[in-house]
Write a protein that holds these residues in place. Structure first.
Motif, PDB file in Angstrom:
ATOM      1  N   ARG A   2      20.907  44.354  32.822  1.00  0.00           N
ATOM      2  CA  ARG A   2      21.378  45.999  33.340  1.00  0.00           C
ATOM      3  C   ARG A   2      20.036  47.040  33.010  1.00  0.00           C
ATOM      4  O   ARG A   2      19.431  47.449  31.702  1.00  0.00           O
ATOM      5  N   LEU A 159      32.397  47.745  42.159  1.00  0.00           N
ATOM      6  CA  LEU A 159      32.079  48.013  40.809  1.00  0.00           C
ATOM      7  C   LEU A 159      31.439  47.234  41.206  1.00  0.00           C
ATOM      8  O   LEU A 159      29.799  48.452  40.093  1.00  0.00           O
ATOM      9  N   ALA A 160      30.192  47.193  41.313  1.00  0.00           N
ATOM     10  CA  ALA A 160      29.086  46.570  42.197  1.00  0.00           C
ATOM     11  C   ALA A 160      28.007  47.551  42.833  1.00  0.00           C
ATOM     12  O   ALA A 160      27.183  47.518  42.452  1.00  0.00           O
ATOM     13  N   SER A 161      29.132  48.146  42.665  1.00  0.00           N
ATOM     14  CA  SER A 161      27.916  49.836  43.251  1.00  0.00           C
ATOM     15  C   SER A 161      28.843  50.973  43.141  1.00  0.00           C
ATOM     16  O   SER A 161      28.870  51.993  43.626  1.00  0.00           O
ATOM     17  N   ARG A 191      34.189  46.067  29.740  1.00  0.00           N
ATOM     18  CA  ARG A 191      33.655  45.445  30.351  1.00  0.00           C
ATOM     19  C   ARG A 191      34.602  43.767  30.464  1.00  0.00           C
ATOM     20  O   ARG A 191      34.172  43.160  31.929  1.00  0.00           O
ATOM     21  N   ILE A 194      36.706  43.846  33.416  1.00  0.00           N
ATOM     22  CA  ILE A 194      36.391  43.384  34.794  1.00  0.00           C
ATOM     23  C   ILE A 194      36.082  42.400  35.177  1.00  0.00           C
ATOM     24  O   ILE A 194      36.299  41.340  36.094  1.00  0.00           O
ATOM     25  N   ILE A 201      30.244  40.786  38.753  1.00  0.00           N
ATOM     26  CA  ILE A 201      30.577  42.055  38.586  1.00  0.00           C
ATOM     27  C   ILE A 201      30.481  42.746  37.315  1.00  0.00           C
ATOM     28  O   ILE A 201      29.733  43.100  36.554  1.00  0.00           O
ATOM     29  N   ALA A 205      27.455  45.608  35.926  1.00  0.00           N
ATOM     30  CA  ALA A 205      28.356  46.727  35.766  1.00  0.00           C
ATOM     31  C   ALA A 205      27.892  47.568  34.604  1.00  0.00           C
ATOM     32  O   ALA A 205      28.026  47.288  33.418  1.00  0.00           O
TER      33      ALA A 205
END
Ligand code: PEP
Length: 252
Positions: A2, A159-161, A191, A194, A201, A205
């Motif tokens: 990330r 949540l991917a974008s 996290r 999710i 994802i 994220a």
């Protein structure tokens, strides 16, 4: 992997000349190919002008809020289409000041999140507990409720974008940041929540920490494995502080 993100929330601060000085200093010292992504979120009225000042720089433009409705008789509101039209790429939704002062519900925040994504804006979703919640052991419950409102309306793939910002309300503007371990504990919880729906994802994220981040504490907060950057209020108004936080994020 990330990429770290640092977003500056200017709140209701600045004038045209102050903004120009701040932006000039930030972009003159911010690399063209930065290790950390940088976003600034000025008040609505300055978005277009700040966007012009940012042209040819790697700094991105964000807004501090958006209307959940697409258009119409909503005096004083600003739509996602308008934000996109003036060059925003990001928009903050669910900041605690709006949840508290404007009584924004989790459901309204979710609708704002959806409205932003509907116009290809990246929402920066703020979640976080108040001091009384923490003291009564309800931090996870509150954060889960705020996050679940998004998952229910928009689905985990949304949540991917998007960007999530964990901002304990008691740490915002108080000079009292969460201890790095406290931040990590909630970030890991987010996290995992999710991941329970989609592990891929969850792994990508970005989850930022916000609440009294400054140059002197940024490195230790950003060293936490699930802290992917910062949402910065007061310190984003001072070029030296903001650039030092960006440098700490870039070298994490
Ligand atoms: C904020 O308003 O999102 C924030 C984190 O403020 P500060 O950095 O001033 O605590």
């Amino acid at each position: 992997m990330r990429r770290p993100i640092v977003a500056g929330n200017w709140k209701m601060h600045g004038t045209r000349s102050e903004n120009a000085r701040l932006i000039e200093e930030v972009i003159s010292r911010y690399p063209a190919d930065p290790a950390a992504e940088c976003i600034v979120c000025p008040p609505y009225v300055y978005l277009q002008e700040v966007g012009r000042l940012l042209r040819d720089s790697a700094v991105l433009l964000g807004a501090q809020d958006v209307c959940a409705e697409a258009q119409g008789a909503f005096t004083g509101e600003v739509s996602a289409t308008m934000l996109k039209d003036v060059g925003c790429q990001h928009v903050i939704v669910g900041h605690s000041e709006r949840r508290l002062l404007n009584r924004e519900s989790d459901q309204l925040v979710a609708r704002k999140f959806a409205a932003a994504q509907g116009k290809a804006l990246v929402p920066i979703l703020c979640v976080g507990e108040q001091l009384t919640d923490r003291e009564s052991g309800r931090t996870r419950e509150v954060v889960a409720r705020q996050l679940d409102a998004i998952l229910e309306l928009c689905g985990v793939r949304s949540l991917a974008s998007a960007v999530i910002a964990y901002e304990p309300v008691w740490a915002i503007g108080t000079g009292r940041n969460a201890a790095p371990e406290q931040a990590q504990e909630v970030h890991a919880f987010i996290r995992a929540r999710i991941a329970a729906r989609d592990a891929t994802i969850a792994a990508v994220a970005p989850i930022l920490y916000g609440g009294s981040v400054k140059a002197s504490n940024a490195a230790e907060l950003l060293a936490m494995p699930d802290v992917d950057g910062g949402l910065i209020g007061g310190a984003s108004l001072k070029a030296d502080e903001f650039l030092a936080i960006l440098a700490a994020a870039g070298s994490r």
